[in-house]
Design an enzyme around this catalytic site. Structure first.
Site, PDB file in Angstrom:
ATOM      1  N   CYS A 116       0.772  -1.056   0.120  1.00 55.45           N
ATOM      2  CA  CYS A 116      -0.127   0.108   0.071  1.00 55.45           C
ATOM      3  C   CYS A 116       1.114   1.541  -0.086  1.00 55.45           C
ATOM      4  O   CYS A 116       1.313   1.696  -1.102  1.00 55.45           O
ATOM      5  CB  CYS A 116      -0.884  -0.090   1.080  1.00 55.45           C
ATOM      6  SG  CYS A 116      -2.325   1.301   0.952  1.00 55.45           S
ATOM      7  N   HIS A 216      -3.457  -4.950   0.506  1.00 60.67           N
ATOM      8  CA  HIS A 216      -2.808  -5.487   1.831  1.00 60.67           C
ATOM      9  C   HIS A 216      -3.079  -6.883   1.830  1.00 60.67           C
ATOM     10  O   HIS A 216      -4.039  -7.510   2.289  1.00 60.67           O
ATOM     11  CB  HIS A 216      -3.764  -4.747   2.876  1.00 60.67           C
ATOM     12  CG  HIS A 216      -3.384  -3.338   3.138  1.00 60.67           C
ATOM     13  ND1 HIS A 216      -2.563  -2.876   4.146  1.00 60.67           N
ATOM     14  CD2 HIS A 216      -3.923  -2.214   2.650  1.00 60.67           C
ATOM     15  CE1 HIS A 216      -2.533  -1.688   4.117  1.00 60.67           C
ATOM     16  NE2 HIS A 216      -3.398  -1.157   3.284  1.00 60.67           N
ATOM     17  N   GLU A 218      -1.352  -8.740   3.722  1.00 63.13           N
ATOM     18  CA  GLU A 218      -1.204  -9.517   5.063  1.00 63.13           C
ATOM     19  C   GLU A 218      -2.814  -9.538   5.626  1.00 63.13           C
ATOM     20  O   GLU A 218      -2.942 -10.225   6.628  1.00 63.13           O
ATOM     21  CB  GLU A 218      -0.327  -8.385   6.035  1.00 63.13           C
ATOM     22  CG  GLU A 218      -1.177  -7.130   6.425  1.00 63.13           C
ATOM     23  CD  GLU A 218      -1.709  -6.046   5.425  1.00 63.13           C
ATOM     24  OE1 GLU A 218      -1.902  -4.970   5.820  1.00 63.13           O
ATOM     25  OE2 GLU A 218      -1.075  -6.166   4.124  1.00 63.13           O
TER      26      GLU A 218
END
Length: 237
Positions: A116, A216, A218
């Site tokens: 990001c 993102h 994660e």
């Protein structure tokens, strides 16, 4: 048996309340470290600090791979523009430190993943510019729901790219951003876009692993392909 690679993650310096203590603290959402652990790496935090050549070299000597994490908007003055009214207040500590880390990682061919804000840091570090407020360009806030809720969006990868090799022709990803790459510097290749043309991934040609994504990964623990790619490149190094 080879050791697990050490992955450095840029962190935030923010006010934090912990029991009776309320003071500035080095913090990072746990999902980042969990994602590195799940991919087989050993996560270590890299707090903002003066980006001297000695500090940057010492940090990168100690890690096998680098993740530039998400966070606040980059200071628009760094790419020669006046800040949009919707921009976050500048965080010069993170900007200077992370730009220095990225430039040095590229010079060393140190496996690098930008997430990001990390994609935006990479673009600005190499002389590019950003779209400061995407709703002005695309007419919607589809990439940022607000209220800490991630939006699902499609990305289409460029055939033959490293991102395509990891994710296939397309994927649905978790987004939370109101900015994106605008003028991409020639040192980078765009390797994924949204269905509206917004840049979603870039790569550094010639690096063993130099990838940055606007989303993102994660936040999708069931899909560790990008983090695993970074950790495998770091292990091979």
């Amino acid at each position: 048996m080879s050791r697990a690679p050490v992955i450095g993650l840029s962190t935030y310096l923010e006010p934090a309340a912990m029991g009776i203590w309320d003071r500035p603290a080095v913090v990072l959402p746990r999902v980042y470290t969990d994602a590195v652990l799940s991919a087989g790496g050993v996560p270590v935090g890299l707090p903002p600090q003066p980006p001297t050549a000695e500090a940057v070299a010492a940090v990168l000597d100690a890690v096998d791979g680098l993740v530039i994490t998400g966070g606040k908007d980059i200071d628009a003055a760094l790419y020669g523009e006046t800040a949009h009214p919707e921009n976050d207040a500048p965080r010069p500590d993170r900007d200077a430190w992370e730009i220095a880390l990225v430039r040095a990682a590229i010079e060393r061919d140190l496996p690098l993943l930008g997430i990001c804000r990390g994609l935006q840091v990479l673009v600005v570090a190499l002389g590019g510019t950003l779209v400061q407020h995407l709703p002005d360009l695309i007419g919607s806030s589809r990439y940022s729901n607000g209220d800490a809720t991630f939006a699902d969006n499609p990305v289409i990868t460029v055939p033959g790219s490293r991102v395509a090799g990891m994710l296939g022709a397309s994927a649905t990803v978790k987004s939370y951003h109101h900015q994106a790459a605008d003028r991409v510097p020639p040192e980078l290749e765009v390797t994924a876009r949204g269905d509206d043309g917004v840049v979603q991934a870039v790569e550094v040609p010639g690096m063993r692993f130099g990838v940055a994504v606007q989303w993102h990964p994660e936040e999708s623990p069931e899909d560790a392909r990008l983090l695993t790619g970074l950790v495998e490149a770091a292990r091979a190094r």
